[in-house]
Scaffold this active site. Structure first.
Site, PDB file in Angstrom:
ATOM      1  N   MET A 156     -12.557  -1.521  -3.382  1.00 41.31           N
ATOM      2  CA  MET A 156     -12.210  -1.135  -2.007  1.00 41.31           C
ATOM      3  C   MET A 156     -13.429  -1.372  -1.119  1.00 41.31           C
ATOM      4  O   MET A 156     -14.519  -0.867  -1.383  1.00 41.31           O
ATOM      5  CB  MET A 156     -11.811   0.334  -1.929  1.00 41.31           C
ATOM      6  CG  MET A 156     -10.441   0.659  -2.512  1.00 41.31           C
ATOM      7  SD  MET A 156      -9.084  -0.339  -1.869  1.00 41.31           S
ATOM      8  CE  MET A 156      -9.136   0.054  -0.121  1.00 41.31           C
ATOM      9  N   PHE A 182      -6.159   3.468   5.748  1.00 42.59           N
ATOM     10  CA  PHE A 182      -5.765   2.807   6.995  1.00 42.59           C
ATOM     11  C   PHE A 182      -6.151   1.330   6.972  1.00 42.59           C
ATOM     12  O   PHE A 182      -7.166   0.970   6.379  1.00 42.59           O
ATOM     13  CB  PHE A 182      -6.453   3.472   8.196  1.00 42.59           C
ATOM     14  CG  PHE A 182      -6.183   4.947   8.268  1.00 42.59           C
ATOM     15  CD1 PHE A 182      -5.014   5.414   8.871  1.00 42.59           C
ATOM     16  CD2 PHE A 182      -7.053   5.862   7.688  1.00 42.59           C
ATOM     17  CE1 PHE A 182      -4.731   6.774   8.904  1.00 42.59           C
ATOM     18  CE2 PHE A 182      -6.777   7.228   7.713  1.00 42.59           C
ATOM     19  CZ  PHE A 182      -5.618   7.693   8.328  1.00 42.59           C
ATOM     20  N   HIS A 217      -0.476  -1.119  -4.747  1.00 39.81           N
ATOM     21  CA  HIS A 217      -1.735  -0.361  -4.715  1.00 39.81           C
ATOM     22  C   HIS A 217      -1.400   1.111  -4.504  1.00 39.81           C
ATOM     23  O   HIS A 217      -1.041   1.506  -3.389  1.00 39.81           O
ATOM     24  CB  HIS A 217      -2.587  -0.949  -3.576  1.00 39.81           C
ATOM     25  CG  HIS A 217      -3.901  -0.276  -3.369  1.00 39.81           C
ATOM     26  ND1 HIS A 217      -4.677  -0.499  -2.253  1.00 39.81           N
ATOM     27  CD2 HIS A 217      -4.608   0.607  -4.138  1.00 39.81           C
ATOM     28  CE1 HIS A 217      -5.783   0.203  -2.336  1.00 39.81           C
ATOM     29  NE2 HIS A 217      -5.766   0.895  -3.457  1.00 39.81           N
ATOM     30  N   GLY A 264      -4.846  -7.589   5.662  1.00 37.53           N
ATOM     31  CA  GLY A 264      -3.750  -7.099   6.491  1.00 37.53           C
ATOM     32  C   GLY A 264      -3.905  -7.537   7.923  1.00 37.53           C
ATOM     33  O   GLY A 264      -3.261  -8.481   8.395  1.00 37.53           O
ATOM     34  N   ASP A 323       0.830  -1.210   0.000  1.00 39.32           N
ATOM     35  CA  ASP A 323       0.000   0.000   0.000  1.00 39.32           C
ATOM     36  C   ASP A 323       0.865   1.261   0.000  1.00 39.32           C
ATOM     37  O   ASP A 323       1.563   1.542   0.965  1.00 39.32           O
ATOM     38  CB  ASP A 323      -0.900   0.001   1.237  1.00 39.32           C
ATOM     39  CG  ASP A 323      -1.999  -1.032   1.126  1.00 39.32           C
ATOM     40  OD1 ASP A 323      -2.729  -1.013   0.123  1.00 39.32           O
ATOM     41  OD2 ASP A 323      -2.107  -1.879   2.029  1.00 39.32           O
ATOM     42  N   ASP A 327     -10.327  -5.411  -1.095  1.00 38.70           N
ATOM     43  CA  ASP A 327      -9.324  -4.893  -0.161  1.00 38.70           C
ATOM     44  C   ASP A 327      -9.988  -4.055   0.929  1.00 38.70           C
ATOM     45  O   ASP A 327     -10.622  -3.041   0.647  1.00 38.70           O
ATOM     46  CB  ASP A 327      -8.340  -4.019  -0.973  1.00 38.70           C
ATOM     47  CG  ASP A 327      -7.197  -3.468  -0.138  1.00 38.70           C
ATOM     48  OD1 ASP A 327      -7.049  -3.842   1.036  1.00 38.70           O
ATOM     49  OD2 ASP A 327      -6.443  -2.632  -0.693  1.00 38.70           O
ATOM     50  N   GLY A 328      -9.810  -4.502   2.168  1.00 44.39           N
ATOM     51  CA  GLY A 328     -10.290  -3.735   3.312  1.00 44.39           C
ATOM     52  C   GLY A 328     -11.265  -4.527   4.164  1.00 44.39           C
ATOM     53  O   GLY A 328     -12.344  -4.907   3.696  1.00 44.39           O
ATOM     54  N   MET A 334      -2.242   4.618  -3.811  1.00 45.66           N
ATOM     55  CA  MET A 334      -3.249   5.552  -3.302  1.00 45.66           C
ATOM     56  C   MET A 334      -2.596   6.925  -3.298  1.00 45.66           C
ATOM     57  O   MET A 334      -2.307   7.519  -2.258  1.00 45.66           O
ATOM     58  CB  MET A 334      -3.706   5.114  -1.900  1.00 45.66           C
ATOM     59  CG  MET A 334      -4.606   3.881  -1.960  1.00 45.66           C
ATOM     60  SD  MET A 334      -4.701   3.007  -0.383  1.00 45.66           S
ATOM     61  CE  MET A 334      -3.218   2.021  -0.504  1.00 45.66           C
ATOM     62  N   MET A 345       0.844   5.258  -0.088  1.00 45.53           N
ATOM     63  CA  MET A 345      -0.039   6.389   0.224  1.00 45.53           C
ATOM     64  C   MET A 345       0.769   7.678   0.276  1.00 45.53           C
ATOM     65  O   MET A 345       1.888   7.695   0.784  1.00 45.53           O
ATOM     66  CB  MET A 345      -0.721   6.181   1.573  1.00 45.53           C
ATOM     67  CG  MET A 345      -1.472   4.874   1.682  1.00 45.53           C
ATOM     68  SD  MET A 345      -2.377   4.767   3.240  1.00 45.53           S
ATOM     69  CE  MET A 345      -2.936   3.063   3.184  1.00 45.53           C
TER      70      MET A 345
HETATM   71  C1  DX5 Z   1      -6.330   0.375   3.019  1.00 41.49           C
HETATM   72  C2  DX5 Z   1      -5.369  -0.505   2.267  1.00 41.49           C
HETATM   73  C3  DX5 Z   1      -5.480  -1.937   2.584  1.00 41.49           C
HETATM   74  C4  DX5 Z   1      -5.232  -2.286   4.024  1.00 41.49           C
HETATM   75  C5  DX5 Z   1      -6.166  -3.394   4.390  1.00 41.49           C
HETATM   76  O1  DX5 Z   1      -6.252   1.650   2.551  1.00 41.49           O
HETATM   77  O2  DX5 Z   1      -5.534  -0.365   0.883  1.00 41.49           O
HETATM   78  O3  DX5 Z   1      -4.700  -2.761   1.733  1.00 41.49           O
HETATM   79  O4  DX5 Z   1      -3.918  -2.698   4.288  1.00 41.49           O
HETATM   80  O5  DX5 Z   1      -6.035  -3.644   5.735  1.00 41.49           O
HETATM   81  P1  DX5 Z   1      -7.078  -4.521   6.555  1.00 41.49           P
HETATM   82  O6  DX5 Z   1      -7.008  -5.894   5.964  1.00 41.49           O
HETATM   83  O7  DX5 Z   1      -6.540  -4.435   7.924  1.00 41.49           O
HETATM   84  O8  DX5 Z   1      -8.411  -3.889   6.375  1.00 41.49           O
HETATM   85 ZN    ZN Z   2      -4.503  -1.866  -0.434  1.00 40.37          ZN
END
Ligand code: DX5
Ligand code: ZN
Length: 228
Positions: A140, A146, A69, A200, A38, A178-179, A71, A40
């Site tokens: 998403m 986060f 990814h 995650g 990720d 994802d998420g 962002m 960011m």
């Molecule tokens: C959020 C990220 C995710 C994040 C997911 O902005 O894109 O990849 O790491 O984390 P969990 O699995 O803890 O929601």
């Molecule tokens: Zn991600």
């Protein structure tokens, strides 16, 4: 169908960055298919994480594909750097660029797989004109920025819509989610048509990341085998 095997993609955002190599090794042992990274920028999302040098180090630490990814704003300005650093897949947000088609084409021209991501507030229809030129659609299921957030249920409808579209047009893009993906929803996501589960917290914030990755694969694979 091309993507009959479910992919488990641990997101290193939830790992211990001081022990990144060991964390990756742990999930590799658990059968992880992809490492989700990720990136960011503090503008597109209200958080700052990691960038190109970390991807370059990860490339040396694992043979697994790196799923990067982005962002970030102006993703097209950075895709080349990430691919050269070793990203196998690069995902850009529909909301982050007015030239999504161009960004996706750039990624493919650089030899990587191209993915388009949408936030929870963005409908699937916003991607309808690029669905033929993507390798992956990333749905998403939290507002990006986060880890550790709660799954937003509208993502499930989007996965089903994308799966319908894929069948109707005989398309072959992968559906990634994802998420907030965890042991409770992995099966229903796989049944809905998701091919890549990013996780995650539910993998790394456990006593044994190897066992967690293995468990998620088991749940998702069993669910997939029951899919009609
Ligand atoms: C959020 C990220 C995710 C994040 C997911 O902005 O894109 O990849 O790491 O984390 P969990 O699995 O803890 O929601
Ligand atoms: Zn991600």
């Amino acid at each position: 169908m091309k993507y009959a095997r479910i992919e488990i993609a641990p997101s290193i955002l939830a790992s211990n960055f001081a022990r990144l190599g060991e964390e990756i090794n742990a999930v590799e042992q658990g059968g992880a298919d992809v490492i989700h990274v990720d990136v960011m920028d503090g503008h597109f999302v209200p958080n700052i994480t990691i960038g190109v040098p970390v991807v370059a180090s990860l490339r040396k630490a694992t043979r697994l594909p790196l799923d990067v990814h982005l962002m970030i704003e102006h993703p097209e300005e950075y895709v080349e750097d990430f691919v050269r650093a070793g990203a196998n897949r690069v995902l850009v947000h529909q909301e982050a660029t007015v030239h999504l088609d161009r960004a996706l084409a750039m990624i493919r021209e650089l030899g990587a797989e191209a993915g388009a991501a949408i936030n929870p507030a963005t409908p699937v229809v916003m991607l309808s004109d690029v669905l033929r030129v993507v390798d992956t659609v990333l749905v998403m299921s939290v507002n990006p920025g986060f880890g550790g957030q709660k799954f937003i249920p509208v993502a499930l409808d989007k996965i089903r819509q994308l799966d319908e579209w894929r069948k109707r047009y005989n398309a072959e893009f992968r559906i990634e989610v994802d998420g907030g993906v965890d042991m409770q929803n992995a099966a229903v996501l796989a049944q809905a048509g998701a091919n890549t589960l990013v996780a995650g917290t539910s993998i790394f914030h456990t006593p044994d990341a190897t066992a967690a990755a293995r468990q998620m694969r088991k749940l998702a694979t069993e669910a997939l085998s029951q899919r009609v």
